[in-house]
Design an enzyme around this catalytic site. Structure first.
Site, short mmCIF file in Angstrom:
data_model
loop_
_atom_site.label_atom_id
_atom_site.label_comp_id
_atom_site.label_asym_id
_atom_site.label_seq_id
_atom_site.Cartn_x
_atom_site.Cartn_y
_atom_site.Cartn_z
N MET A 1 11.09 5.91 -6.76
CA MET A 1 9.88 6.10 -5.95
C MET A 1 9.79 5.01 -4.89
O MET A 1 10.12 3.86 -5.14
CB MET A 1 8.64 6.05 -6.84
N SER B 1 7.41 4.15 -1.00
CA SER B 1 6.45 4.60 0.02
C SER B 1 7.18 5.23 1.19
O SER B 1 6.60 6.01 1.95
CB SER B 1 5.62 3.41 0.51
N ARG B 2 8.45 4.87 1.37
CA ARG B 2 9.22 5.41 2.51
C ARG B 2 9.81 6.79 2.24
O ARG B 2 10.35 7.40 3.16
CB ARG B 2 10.33 4.44 2.90
N LEU C 1 0.38 3.56 -2.14
CA LEU C 1 0.72 3.34 -3.55
C LEU C 1 1.16 4.62 -4.25
O LEU C 1 0.66 5.71 -3.98
CB LEU C 1 -0.49 2.73 -4.27
N HIS D 1 4.15 1.59 -8.15
CA HIS D 1 3.16 0.51 -8.03
C HIS D 1 2.21 0.52 -9.23
O HIS D 1 1.85 -0.53 -9.77
CB HIS D 1 2.32 0.68 -6.76
N LYS E 1 12.98 -2.41 -8.56
CA LYS E 1 13.39 -1.55 -7.46
C LYS E 1 13.94 -2.40 -6.30
O LYS E 1 14.93 -2.07 -5.68
CB LYS E 1 12.19 -0.70 -7.02
N ASP E 2 13.21 -3.51 -6.02
CA ASP E 2 13.64 -4.45 -4.99
C ASP E 2 14.28 -5.64 -5.71
O ASP E 2 13.69 -6.71 -5.81
CB ASP E 2 12.44 -4.87 -4.14
N GLY F 1 8.59 -5.17 -8.91
CA GLY F 1 9.48 -4.13 -9.40
C GLY F 1 10.95 -4.50 -9.24
O GLY F 1 11.35 -5.12 -8.25
N GLY G 1 0.81 -1.21 0.00
CA GLY G 1 0.00 0.00 0.00
C GLY G 1 0.84 1.26 0.00
O GLY G 1 2.03 1.21 -0.32
P1 AMP Z 1 6.10 -2.34 -1.66
O1 AMP Z 1 4.71 -1.82 -1.54
O2 AMP Z 1 7.16 -1.32 -1.38
O3 AMP Z 1 6.30 -3.65 -0.93
O4 AMP Z 1 6.29 -2.69 -3.20
C1 AMP Z 1 5.37 -3.49 -3.89
C2 AMP Z 1 5.92 -3.77 -5.28
O5 AMP Z 1 6.09 -2.53 -5.96
C3 AMP Z 1 7.29 -4.46 -5.27
O6 AMP Z 1 7.32 -5.42 -6.31
C4 AMP Z 1 8.22 -3.32 -5.54
O7 AMP Z 1 9.44 -3.72 -6.14
C5 AMP Z 1 7.40 -2.47 -6.48
N1 AMP Z 1 7.90 -1.09 -6.49
C6 AMP Z 1 8.08 -0.27 -5.42
N2 AMP Z 1 8.63 0.90 -5.80
C7 AMP Z 1 8.80 0.82 -7.14
C8 AMP Z 1 9.35 1.69 -8.13
N3 AMP Z 1 9.82 2.90 -7.80
N4 AMP Z 1 9.36 1.26 -9.41
C9 AMP Z 1 8.89 0.04 -9.75
N5 AMP Z 1 8.38 -0.84 -8.87
C10 AMP Z 1 8.33 -0.46 -7.58
#
Ligand code: AMP
Length: 287
Positions: free
Chosen positions: A184, A186-187, A33, A37, A149-150, A147, A31
């Site tokens: 990007m 959420s933190r 978002l 996301h 990203k991780d 993503g 979330g």
């Molecule tokens: P999170 O809500 O942070 O656990 O992320 C949920 C999903 O969104 C994970 O697969 C992340 O890698 C992806 N995600 C988070 N930030 C980004 C970003 N800046 N670009 C692409 N995917 C992202």
């Protein structure tokens, strides 16, 4: 767009879609978002008949002292973004729906989960692998979007899905960035104005590292030093790691070759930020 909160509801709904011959795309999130996301949803929507987004702040993947309580939660705003992206369902379970009693079964990996964040956050990836296994079991046969990203998390999900023969096609999606290059997250809302200004060093350090590799540097230690030195120019950040690894094993080779990934983690006040960038080192003799 419909919000589902129980496991039986999700199973019944998605099984009915699959029985009618529809394919399911799944976007797991915690979330809060943002456009990153949304880009995962926008990848799923055209490739699948149905797209479901999960929103669950998973306590298992937070260590004591991390930001579980502070983690931003806003289902109404999240639902608007999911609607805008064309998602069909949100699965937003409570903690007691996901973990009705203390669990005695967890999923953990060796290998790809061990370096990098595996060193800095030793219990994190087991929490991620356990919740994602559970979510895959609840959602059923699907394509799941994650993503880059991780990057390490994505490698873990791929390996786990292969090792456990999970009925999921794992799809990796590119990193979405702010206009100044900050990935990007959420933190990012935890950043003070000074930290936000300094946080561009992650992207800049990675770009420098990758440029050095593209210019012929094959010593991972030299690239690591270059990236660490750039991150040190930001007063408000503390380097956790800066590494260049083999993109498949996530281990640091003696000499860089083939597909490599530079990854950095930096603590800015309350926010621990990660980012990464890849390139391919031509193996000598190849065109
Ligand atoms: P999170 O809500 O942070 O656990 O992320 C949920 C999903 O969104 C994970 O697969 C992340 O890698 C992806 N995600 C988070 N930030 C980004 C970003 N800046 N670009 C692409 N995917 C992202």
């Amino acid at each position: 767009m419909k919000i589902l909160t129980t496991i039986p509801e999700v199973r019944e709904t998605l099984n009915a879609h699959r029985a009618a011959g529809r394919t399911v795309g799944f976007v797991p999130t915690m979330g809060a978002l943002h456009a990153g996301h949304k880009s995962l949803m926008l990848a799923s929507v055209p490739e699948n008949d149905i797209t479901i987004v999960s929103i669950f702040v998973n306590p298992l993947q937070f260590a004591p002292g991390e930001d579980l309580e502070a983690y931003p939660r806003d289902l109404e705003t999240d639902a608007a973004l999911c609607t805008e992206a064309g998602a069909d369902y949100i699965f937003a379970p409570s903690v007691s729906e996901m973990y009705p009693e203390p669990i005695e079964t967890t999923v953990s990996l060796t290998g790809v989960s061990e370096p990098l964040d595996g060193q800095s956050r030793p219990t994190h990836f087991s929490g991620v692998a356990t919740v994602v296994t559970k979510l895959f079991s609840i959602i059923g046969s699907c394509s799941a979007y994650f993503g880059e990203k991780d990057f390490q998390q994505l490698a873990i999900i791929r390996k786990m899905s292969l090792d456990l023969s999970l009925d999921v096609r794992v799809v990796g999606c590119p990193i979405h960035r702010e206009t100044d290059g900050l990935a990007m997250s959420s933190r990012n809302i935890y950043l003070t104005p000074e930290e936000r200004a300094d946080s561009v060093v992650l992207n800049q350090a990675l770009a420098k590292g990758i440029a050095a590799i593209d210019a012929g540097e094959t010593d991972p230690a030299a690239v690591r030093d270059l990236m660490a030195a750039h991150i040190a120019t930001a007063d408000s950040g503390t380097l956790d790691y800066a590494e260049v690894v083999d993109a498949r094993t996530l281990l640091t080779p003696q000499v860089l070759s083939g597909e490599v990934r530079a990854l950095v983690a930096v603590q800015f006040g309350k926010a621990r930020l990660i980012d990464n960038m890849g390139t391919t080192v031509a193996v000598s003799g190849s065109a």
